[in-house]
Design a protein around this motif. Structure first.
Motif, mmCIF file in Angstrom:
data_model
loop_
_atom_site.group_PDB
_atom_site.id
_atom_site.type_symbol
_atom_site.label_atom_id
_atom_site.label_comp_id
_atom_site.label_asym_id
_atom_site.label_seq_id
_atom_site.Cartn_x
_atom_site.Cartn_y
_atom_site.Cartn_z
ATOM 1 N N GLY A 166 0.834 -1.194 0.000
ATOM 2 C CA GLY A 166 0.000 0.000 0.000
ATOM 3 C C GLY A 166 0.870 1.245 0.000
ATOM 4 N N THR A 167 0.225 2.397 0.008
ATOM 5 C CA THR A 167 0.953 3.671 -0.022
ATOM 6 C C THR A 167 1.902 3.811 1.165
ATOM 7 N N GLY A 168 1.489 3.307 2.336
ATOM 8 C CA GLY A 168 2.296 3.476 3.538
ATOM 9 C C GLY A 168 3.258 2.334 3.819
ATOM 10 N N SER A 169 3.416 1.407 2.886
ATOM 11 C CA SER A 169 4.316 0.267 3.118
ATOM 12 C C SER A 169 5.764 0.738 3.238
ATOM 13 N N ASP A 170 6.518 0.099 4.142
ATOM 14 C CA ASP A 170 7.918 0.438 4.345
ATOM 15 C C ASP A 170 8.768 -0.193 3.237
ATOM 16 N N VAL A 171 9.485 0.653 2.498
ATOM 17 C CA VAL A 171 10.253 0.180 1.351
ATOM 18 C C VAL A 171 11.339 -0.798 1.772
ATOM 19 N N HIS A 172 12.073 -0.490 2.867
ATOM 20 C CA HIS A 172 13.192 -1.340 3.281
ATOM 21 C C HIS A 172 12.720 -2.704 3.772
ATOM 22 N N ARG A 173 11.650 -2.726 4.563
ATOM 23 C CA ARG A 173 11.131 -4.012 5.047
ATOM 24 C C ARG A 173 10.598 -4.849 3.892
ATOM 25 N N THR A 174 9.905 -4.188 2.970
ATOM 26 C CA THR A 174 9.371 -4.896 1.809
ATOM 27 C C THR A 174 10.503 -5.465 0.962
ATOM 28 N N ALA A 175 11.547 -4.674 0.740
ATOM 29 C CA ALA A 175 12.696 -5.128 -0.045
ATOM 30 C C ALA A 175 13.368 -6.331 0.618
ATOM 31 N N GLY A 176 13.495 -6.304 1.940
ATOM 32 C CA GLY A 176 14.088 -7.427 2.658
ATOM 33 C C GLY A 176 13.269 -8.692 2.498
ATOM 34 N N TYR A 177 11.945 -8.551 2.516
ATOM 35 C CA TYR A 177 11.052 -9.695 2.344
ATOM 36 C C TYR A 177 11.202 -10.279 0.936
ATOM 37 N N PRO A 195 -1.539 4.192 -7.954
ATOM 38 C CA PRO A 195 -0.255 4.696 -8.469
ATOM 39 C C PRO A 195 0.825 4.818 -7.404
ATOM 40 N N SER A 196 0.480 5.318 -6.211
ATOM 41 C CA SER A 196 1.486 5.492 -5.161
ATOM 42 C C SER A 196 2.032 4.149 -4.700
ATOM 43 N N ALA A 197 1.153 3.171 -4.547
ATOM 44 C CA ALA A 197 1.589 1.841 -4.124
ATOM 45 C C ALA A 197 2.470 1.183 -5.190
ATOM 46 N N VAL A 198 2.146 1.394 -6.454
ATOM 47 C CA VAL A 198 2.982 0.866 -7.532
ATOM 48 C C VAL A 198 4.382 1.468 -7.444
ATOM 49 N N GLY A 199 4.444 2.775 -7.141
ATOM 50 C CA GLY A 199 5.742 3.423 -6.977
ATOM 51 C C GLY A 199 6.543 2.822 -5.836
ATOM 52 N N VAL A 200 5.877 2.562 -4.718
ATOM 53 C CA VAL A 200 6.542 1.932 -3.579
ATOM 54 C C VAL A 200 7.040 0.539 -3.965
ATOM 55 N N ALA A 201 6.220 -0.209 -4.701
ATOM 56 C CA ALA A 201 6.592 -1.566 -5.107
ATOM 57 C C ALA A 201 7.856 -1.556 -5.963
#
Length: 281
Positions: A166-177, A195-201
């Motif tokens: 989602g928009t508020g997802s943590d980029v570093h934690r997601t990347a580690g996963y 769009p914002s969540a796609v950017g985070v992804a």
């Protein structure tokens, strides 16, 4: 044939519904046959089971990039569990979960509609014996007995759960996963809404590549706009990740910059030709 054609378009998910033991049996046989059709295309898929209140089954088939499923099955050191019409699903589910919890391989074999129905109910229950961030699935295959009876084999896997961003997802934690899944050669599917969540992804996938660089691994990504055909303004996206060896890929990328236009190209190709592209974030 329909299932195989569906996945050749790199569409990430197909849902199959069955309301009786005979229908379940036919569905699982069709899934096993589709895997045979896809072998020459170097594609594969796994299946998750959901049991509705009416006791009808939903089989969710998810496309798997790479060869990790077939390589796991080819090792030939799995424990065999047998399902029959009299099998208690919860008992079989506990046996499957115990084996998966140990990091070992297991498959369930059965003949006939009642055995397949019991097997499906068991796979539906397996997740309850494992951790919440686990995805339990199977790949269907054929075998034969000494008496030439056709046997269905359901190879069980415990993989990384879908990564919902989602928009508020943590980029570093997601990347580690994502990197952790890549190290197992079975990275999770990524879902992003808006769009914002796609950017985070995309940021998380790019960061995950940097985490993997020193280990000689890399990620490629196949994007799919889930609702594009129904609503061209939608930005809901699913990303299929594949672990690859880093050296050759990174050489190709030297001096190049990834462009956001690849998303538009993917949407256009899917609408016009049913084609698919892959990119590196």
């Amino acid at each position: 044939g329909f299932i195989a054609a569906f996945f050749r378009k790199r569409v990430p998910v197909l849902k199959v519904f069955a309301e009786s033991a005979d229908a379940v049996h036919q569905a699982v046989k069709a899934l096993a046959q589709a895997r045979i059709f896809l072998e020459e295309d170097h594609l594969d898929f796994t299946v998750e089971v959901d049991l509705a209140e009416t006791e009808s089954l939903q089989l969710t088939a998810s496309l798997e990039l790479g060869q990790w499923v077939r390589k796991s099955i080819a090792k030939n050191w799995s424990l065999q569990l047998t399902a029959a019409g009299s099998t208690e699903p919860s008992d079989l589910a506990e046996q499957i979960a115990s084996r998966l919890r140990e990091g070992a391989s297991v498959y369930v074999s059965g003949i006939g509609p009642k055995a397949m129905l019991a097997s499906m109910k068991s796979f539906h229950l397996v997740g309850g014996f494992l951790s919440d961030n686990t995805r339990v699935c199977f790949a269907a295959d054929f075998s034969s007995t000494a008496d030439s009876f056709n046997v269905l084999q359901l190879h069980a896997f415990q993989t990384w759960a879908t990564c919902k961003i989602g928009t508020g997802s943590d980029v570093h934690r997601t990347a580690g996963y994502l990197a952790a899944g890549a190290r197992d050669y079975s990275p999770p599917r990524v879902l992003a809404g808006g769009p914002s969540a796609v950017g985070v992804a995309v940021k998380a996938m790019a960061l995950a590549r940097s985490f993997l660089q020193e280990e000689g691994l890399d990620l490629t990504v196949c994007p799919h706009f889930v609702d594009y055909c129904e609503d061209s303004s939608s930005s809901h996206a699913a990303f299929l990740l594949q672990t690859v060896k880093a050296a050759a890929l990174r050489r190709k990328l030297q001096g190049r910059f990834a462009e956001l236009s690849v998303f538009l190209a993917q949407a256009y190709l899917e609408e016009e030709w049913g084609a698919s592209v892959q990119f590196v974030p």
